[in-house]
Motif scaffolding. Structure first.
Motif, PDB file in Angstrom:
ATOM      1  N   ALA A 604       0.838  -1.202   0.000  1.00  0.00           N
ATOM      2  CA  ALA A 604       0.000   0.000   0.000  1.00  0.00           C
ATOM      3  C   ALA A 604       0.868   1.245   0.000  1.00  0.00           C
ATOM      4  O   ALA A 604       1.926   1.291   0.625  1.00  0.00           O
ATOM      5  CB  ALA A 604      -0.903  -0.005   1.228  1.00  0.00           C
ATOM      6  N   THR A 605       0.409   2.282  -0.722  1.00  0.00           N
ATOM      7  CA  THR A 605       1.074   3.588  -0.696  1.00  0.00           C
ATOM      8  C   THR A 605       0.024   4.635  -0.348  1.00  0.00           C
ATOM      9  O   THR A 605      -1.183   4.410  -0.485  1.00  0.00           O
ATOM     10  CB  THR A 605       1.696   3.920  -2.057  1.00  0.00           C
ATOM     11  N   THR A 615       7.401   4.944   0.418  1.00  0.00           N
ATOM     12  CA  THR A 615       6.671   5.100  -0.843  1.00  0.00           C
ATOM     13  C   THR A 615       7.632   5.009  -2.027  1.00  0.00           C
ATOM     14  O   THR A 615       7.347   4.359  -3.035  1.00  0.00           O
ATOM     15  CB  THR A 615       5.941   6.461  -0.870  1.00  0.00           C
ATOM     16  N   THR A 616       8.775   5.665  -1.898  1.00  0.00           N
ATOM     17  CA  THR A 616       9.771   5.657  -2.991  1.00  0.00           C
ATOM     18  C   THR A 616      10.260   4.236  -3.283  1.00  0.00           C
ATOM     19  O   THR A 616      10.371   3.831  -4.443  1.00  0.00           O
ATOM     20  CB  THR A 616      10.970   6.551  -2.626  1.00  0.00           C
ATOM     21  N   LEU A 617      10.534   3.468  -2.233  1.00  0.00           N
ATOM     22  CA  LEU A 617      11.018   2.099  -2.440  1.00  0.00           C
ATOM     23  C   LEU A 617       9.934   1.224  -3.051  1.00  0.00           C
ATOM     24  O   LEU A 617      10.217   0.387  -3.914  1.00  0.00           O
ATOM     25  CB  LEU A 617      11.498   1.490  -1.115  1.00  0.00           C
ATOM     26  N   GLU A 666      -0.592  -2.332  10.981  1.00  0.00           N
ATOM     27  CA  GLU A 666      -0.778  -2.102   9.547  1.00  0.00           C
ATOM     28  C   GLU A 666       0.516  -1.643   8.896  1.00  0.00           C
ATOM     29  O   GLU A 666       0.879  -2.087   7.795  1.00  0.00           O
ATOM     30  CB  GLU A 666      -1.880  -1.056   9.341  1.00  0.00           C
ATOM     31  N   GLU A 667       1.258  -0.772   9.588  1.00  0.00           N
ATOM     32  CA  GLU A 667       2.526  -0.279   9.044  1.00  0.00           C
ATOM     33  C   GLU A 667       3.550  -1.416   8.953  1.00  0.00           C
ATOM     34  O   GLU A 667       4.259  -1.572   7.956  1.00  0.00           O
ATOM     35  CB  GLU A 667       3.065   0.845   9.939  1.00  0.00           C
ATOM     36  N   LEU A 674       6.813  -5.074   1.640  1.00  0.00           N
ATOM     37  CA  LEU A 674       7.746  -4.350   0.776  1.00  0.00           C
ATOM     38  C   LEU A 674       9.111  -5.025   0.749  1.00  0.00           C
ATOM     39  O   LEU A 674       9.711  -5.198  -0.328  1.00  0.00           O
ATOM     40  CB  LEU A 674       7.878  -2.911   1.270  1.00  0.00           C
ATOM     41  N   LEU A 675       9.602  -5.440   1.913  1.00  0.00           N
ATOM     42  CA  LEU A 675      10.891  -6.143   1.935  1.00  0.00           C
ATOM     43  C   LEU A 675      10.805  -7.469   1.182  1.00  0.00           C
ATOM     44  O   LEU A 675      11.755  -7.878   0.490  1.00  0.00           O
ATOM     45  CB  LEU A 675      11.338  -6.394   3.375  1.00  0.00           C
ATOM     46  N   GLY A 676       9.682  -8.147   1.306  1.00  0.00           N
ATOM     47  CA  GLY A 676       9.491  -9.385   0.552  1.00  0.00           C
ATOM     48  C   GLY A 676       9.497  -9.134  -0.943  1.00  0.00           C
ATOM     49  O   GLY A 676      10.019  -9.944  -1.719  1.00  0.00           O
TER      50      GLY A 676
END
Length: 693
Positions: A604-605, A615-617, A666-667, A674-676
């Protein structure tokens, strides 16, 4: 400091054993002298037809005083333990020291004269020497490669006195300061020696060249000079040079003539007849490059007539040998491939893998399967493979096994077969080693691959895999040959999907049940190990091969291209830093995986209070995923690495600005997703977890 000179003089030492004997003498003497506490400045060994020589410079006159501390039992240990320790050390209870409740023994050893160490060292070397083959003489208990005659042993210019019992009529071999020169041309009396310089000088004066490197140089220079004087050139043969340098103490090359009629035999036959039976060097015409009707024989004497009689006698012997070769050549052409193939039905290749005829059937079927993958005609590939082993039943190959394949090519041409088929038969054993050339003709490549794959997969299927340093069926060489054939010809062959599975299909009739899945995995892993060796020799990192193989790709050409691109990428700052980021992300994910499944799905962004770096990553990872996938489909691995490089700055910023394990569920879940995603994007290129660094 003093010098030790040792010579072990015997009857003729086989040439093939001399280099190993020099290494063993150096090793065994070094081990024994070091065990005594001795050091030195330089140690050199020499080996020749009748002598092994050791010279050590800078050896001290005595061993150093030594003090050794041995840890014993506790002071309050049972009496039996204390008594055992005292017996071991040879001390009494009051001679022990106690520290922190533990008893210690300090044993002081006074140094001894080096001359008292040398006799035991020499006898130990002689009695334990690892000759491949040795013999006893008289009723001796002593073994040596040939009867041992003399022991020259000087330390600081003086004889080290000792004797070794050998069971001969004299009862023993006594050390001394004498040696012998050349058997025929040297002085008829023993040579009295003072030191190594005197030893070497006297030997040369008595027609003995001590150093094998000097003997080789003497042979080459004199042989080339003899050829040049007649407008000819020597055919180089390093293996033969090594051998003849071990046969003559005073090598004297002589140019001889051979009957020109034998030059209509295949040149390999002529050269091998000279080399194997007579130890002659072949000679060529530098204008045409073809063999000349001459040869070089290396004599062990300087003849008074310049070698005329020797050359004539050797010429007659060579003619007899070449007449035998002509007989095989003529008789083989009366027989032909059909009769030879029939004979192969009675030749066992391996008890569990059937006869040679059954192996030929497997290779022929496999060559047909491989042919389209390397651009060869399937019918021709099957035909060439079916004839490739036929010459094993020929008379010429029976006499000269080294000519297998080569003679098959000559006979194929003699029987009117296509040149491409003849070349495939001739070259299908290639490459046979790292220095051997790799065939490039598609038909030859198909047959060569089929031959090596049948050998490799077949022996894996019957559980005859290499272990440690043992590889009796040369499977490592076969695997390396397959790899080089595929890479040098850029053949797009899947190891598992094409090569191994097709080979296993041909092996399905063998008696032992084959677990195809197991064999497939073992063989592909074996290829990975061999590829690592090859790439390491080329300066590539072996861990990158593991990282790429882990993706399950079995196309060697694609794997190597990917490894090369990955190697170049990791050599950059972007690559090194991104690898560090990957490992950090991977460690976090591994820790979370122990608690439960990692959340998956879209990242999610635009969340409330979401850091810009997050968000950038997320955007960079999505863009990189698309770019990497597109590049990999086109096999543009450099572009794939460029796409990964774009992740470097966003990953660095993410780990600087963002707390992954947020207290807000949630965060935390979104950041793990994202890391996955980052790990998955990089995992498309290689398993970076297997990359060192």
């Amino acid at each position: 400091m003093p010098q030790l000179l040792l010579e072990l003089f015997s009857e003729e030492i086989p040439a093939r054993m001399q280099a190993g004997a020099a290494r063993d003498l150096e090793r065994m003497a070094s081990e024994r002298l070091k065990a005594a506490g001795l050091t030195w400045d330089a140690l050199t060994t020499y080996a020749g037809p009748r002598r092994l020589t050791l010279v050590i410079d800078g050896l001290p006159t005595a061993t150093p005083d030594r003090s050794e501390e041995l840890k014993g039992p506790r002071a309050n240990a049972p009496e039996q333990a204390l008594e055992g320790f005292l017996r071991k050390t040879g001390l009494t209870r009051d001679q022990l020291t106690e520290r922190d409740g533990v008893l210690f023994a300090v044993i002081d050893q006074k140094g001894v004269e080096t001359t008292s160490v040398i006799p035991g060292m020499v006898e130990g070397v002689i009695r334990d020497f690892p000759w491949p083959k040795s013999m006893r003489w008289a009723d001796a208990t002593l073994r040596w490669v040939r009867p041992l005659k003399r022991i020259l042993c000087l330390f600081d210019g003086k004889v080290v006195d000792f004797a070794i019992a050998d069971g001969s009529p004299d009862g023993q071999i006594v050390s001394g300061d004498t040696t012998e020169g050349h058997r025929f041309m040297g002085a008829k009396r023993p040579l009295k020696i003072r030191d190594f310089a005197d030893y070497r000088k006297q030997l040369e004066a008595n027609y003995v060249v001590l150093d094998v490197a000097d003997r080789k140089l003497k042979i080459l220079e004199a042989a080339k000079a003899a050829c040049s004087a007649k407008g000819l050139a020597l055919v180089d043969d390093d293996g033969l040079l090594d051998e003849v340098a071990g046969l003559a103490e005073w090598p004297t090359p002589i140019l001889g003539d051979m009957d020109p009629q034998f030059l209509d035999l295949p040149p390999e036959v002529v050269r091998l007849s000279m080399k194997v039976h007579q130890k002659y060097f072949a000679v060529r015409d530098p204008q045409t490059g073809k063999l000349a009707p001459n040869f070089i024989v290396v004599a062990n004497v300087e003849a008074s007539d310049g070698g005329v009689a020797l050359a004539a006698g050797n010429s007659r012997v060579l003619s007899a040998r070449l007449n035998d070769a002509r007989f095989f050549w003529d008789e083989d052409q009366k027989v032909g491939f059909d009769a030879w193939l029939e004979k192969l039905s009675g030749v066992t290749f391996h008890a569990k893998l059937g006869t040679m005829a059954e192996r030929v059937d497997r290779i022929a079927a496999l060559a047909r399967e491989i042919a389209p993958l390397v651009g060869a005609d399937a019918d021709q590939a099957e035909k060439a493979a079916r004839l490739a082993k036929a010459d094993l039943a020929s008379g010429m190959v029976g006499e000269f096994p080294e000519l297998q394949g080569v003679m098959g090519g000559y006979y194929a041409r003699a029987f009117g077969l296509d040149d491409a088929v003849a070349d495939a038969i001739r070259d299908h054993y290639k490459p046979q080693g790292p220095a051997d050339t790799v065939p490039t003709a598609p038909l030859t490549v198909a047959v060569a691959l089929a031959d090596k794959l049948d050998t490799l997969v077949g022996f894996f299927a019957i559980d005859e895999k290499p272990t440690g340093s043992k590889d009796p069926f040369a499977l490592r060489r076969a695997a390396l040959g397959v790899i080089r054939l595929i890479l040098d010809n850029e053949a797009r062959i899947g190891l598992s999907s094409d090569a191994v599975s097709a080979t296993l299909a041909g092996l399905s009739k063998i008696e032992r049940a084959v677990d195809k899945l197991s064999v497939d995995g073992e063989v592909v892993a074996f290829f990975a190990d061999r590829l690592k060796v090859l790439l390491r020799d080329q300066g590539k990192r072996h861990d990158l091969v593991d990282a790429v193989f882990a993706l399950g790709d079995d196309d060697l050409v694609r794997i190597v291209r990917r490894v090369e691109a990955l190697d170049a990428f990791l050599a950059t700052d972007d690559g090194a830093n991104l690898l560090a980021g990957y490992k950090r992300a991977s460690n976090i994910l591994k820790a979370e995986e122990k608690k439960g499944p990692i959340p998956t799905g879209a990242v999610a962004t635009g969340l409330a209070n979401q850091p810009a770096a997050e968000t950038t990553l997320a955007m960079a990872a999505a863009a990189a995923s698309t770019a990497v996938e597109t590049a990999l489909e086109a096999e543009d691995f450099a572009a794939a690495m460029t796409a990964l490089a774009a992740l470097r700055a966003p990953v660095d910023a993410f780990f600087t600005d963002v707390l992954v394990n947020s207290d807000v569920a949630e965060e935390r879940e979104n950041r793990l997703k994202l890391l996955g995603q980052v790990r998955a994007v990089m995992g498309q290129v290689a398993d970076f977890g297997l990359v060192a660094g």
